[in-house]
Design an enzyme around this catalytic site. Structure first.
Site, short mmCIF file in Angstrom:
data_model
loop_
_atom_site.label_atom_id
_atom_site.label_comp_id
_atom_site.label_asym_id
_atom_site.label_seq_id
_atom_site.Cartn_x
_atom_site.Cartn_y
_atom_site.Cartn_z
N ASP A 1 5.98 -6.61 -10.90
CA ASP A 1 4.76 -7.12 -11.52
C ASP A 1 4.83 -7.08 -13.05
O ASP A 1 5.75 -6.49 -13.62
CB ASP A 1 3.54 -6.33 -11.03
N ASN B 1 -5.63 4.27 -5.87
CA ASN B 1 -6.42 3.47 -4.92
C ASN B 1 -5.56 2.88 -3.80
O ASN B 1 -6.02 2.03 -3.05
CB ASN B 1 -7.17 2.35 -5.66
N HIS C 1 -2.83 1.08 -4.17
CA HIS C 1 -2.15 -0.19 -4.44
C HIS C 1 -0.63 -0.02 -4.49
O HIS C 1 -0.13 1.05 -4.83
CB HIS C 1 -2.68 -0.90 -5.69
N GLU D 1 -4.22 -4.84 -5.37
CA GLU D 1 -5.39 -3.97 -5.39
C GLU D 1 -6.07 -3.99 -4.02
O GLU D 1 -5.82 -4.89 -3.21
CB GLU D 1 -6.35 -4.46 -6.48
P1 PGA Z 1 2.28 5.67 -11.76
O1 PGA Z 1 1.68 4.32 -11.18
O2 PGA Z 1 3.70 5.74 -11.30
O3 PGA Z 1 2.19 5.53 -13.25
O4 PGA Z 1 1.45 6.79 -11.21
C1 PGA Z 1 1.93 3.97 -9.86
C2 PGA Z 1 1.19 2.71 -9.52
O5 PGA Z 1 0.08 2.50 -10.01
O6 PGA Z 1 1.73 1.92 -8.71
#
Ligand code: PGA
Length: 264
Positions: free
Chosen positions: A67, A137, A139, A144
């Site tokens: 992404d 959350n 994701h 999302e």
């Molecule tokens: P993080 O993010 O590795 O910074 O905790 C993970 C994500 O949001 O997919």
């Protein structure tokens, strides 16, 4: 799903690096799916160290990132282009022409662009090994909650939680991205192998829902229950809310006996 519970973040990173390194050595022309965020940093450090000591060669590999924020040029320090360059690509020998990251600076025609990204993945033979983090959350990528489980690469509006998590990284509110281009859940489910990494208490609820909860678009990572080869590598804090931890340890012991190649 294989659930590997490690003591801490360092062990999670080392375990993941062992699996990725073994996959690259077994198939030098591997197609990797890569993730950004704090979680894979330790993995990338380990891969860089293996490369720099001469034991890991990426010269025939290809990569696709999950992404990118919409509206950020690749030179922006918070862009995923910048992140990948800084933490991995500038330190290993993956050829630039085989690195793919969605372009967040597009002025429009997103649908067409995203379809081309998908086509490019297909043309390269498909993703062999996909690295994932997980959001609080649930994701994966920027899929999302309520993302279709059949979704493909597309433009996606970021949730309030994700925007809150981003707040500390952006100097001012007006710069904060509201949308991203992300591979879809359907895209991720087509990859041949998934490694999802998680560390820390803040991920415990999402990890438990993803592994032990129902498959639901409210928790995108729960879709991985449908993936034929998904491994969660998580530390004890992230595993805290799982109810079947003893069983997962037992499965790992049996996996070491009967299908060693799934572990590092
Ligand atoms: P993080 O993010 O590795 O910074 O905790 C993970 C994500 O949001 O997919």
């Amino acid at each position: 799903m294989l659930v590997v519970i490690k003591k801490n973040y360092e062990e999670v990173s080392r375990e993941a690096a062992g699996i990725v390194a073994a996959a690259v050595r077994a198939k030098p022309e591997i197609v990797l799916g890569l993730a950004t965020g704090g979680t894979p940093l330790g993995l990338y450090k380990e891969l860089v160290a293996l490369h720099q000591t001469g034991s890991l060669d990426f010269s025939r590999a290809t990569s696709f990132n999950l992404d990118e924020y919409l509206g950020l040029p690749s030179s922006h320090p918070q862009s995923f282009h910048f992140f990948m360059q800084e933490h991995l690509f500038s330190k290993i020998n993956l050829p630039a022409q085989r690195i793919h990251i969605p372009d967040g600076s597009l002025p429009g025609e997103y649908g067409e662009y995203c379809a081309r990204y998908e086509q490019c993945i297909r043309n390269s033979g498909g993703i062999d090994l996909q690295i994932l983090g997980i959001g609080r959350n649930g994701h994966i990528g920027f899929n999302e909650p309520t993302s279709s489980l059949a979704s493909r690469t597309r433009l996606k509006a970021l949730s309030r939680e994700t925007t809150e998590d981003n707040r500390q990284s952006f100097a001012n509110e007006s710069e904060m991205p509201k949308c991203a281009i992300t591979m879809g859940i359907g895209t991720i489910l087509e990859t041949r192998k998934v490694l999802l990494l998680a560390s820390g208490h803040s991920k415990a609820a999402a990890v438990a829902k993803a592994i032990e909860g129902p498959i639901t678009s409210s928790v995108s990572a729960s879709a991985l229950q449908l993936h034929p080869d998904a491994t969660f590598i998580i530390d004890e804090e992230a595993a805290h809310s799982l109810t079947q931890r003893d069983y997962y340890h037992h499965v790992v012991e049996m996996t070491k006996l009967f299908s060693r190649e799934k572990l590092s």
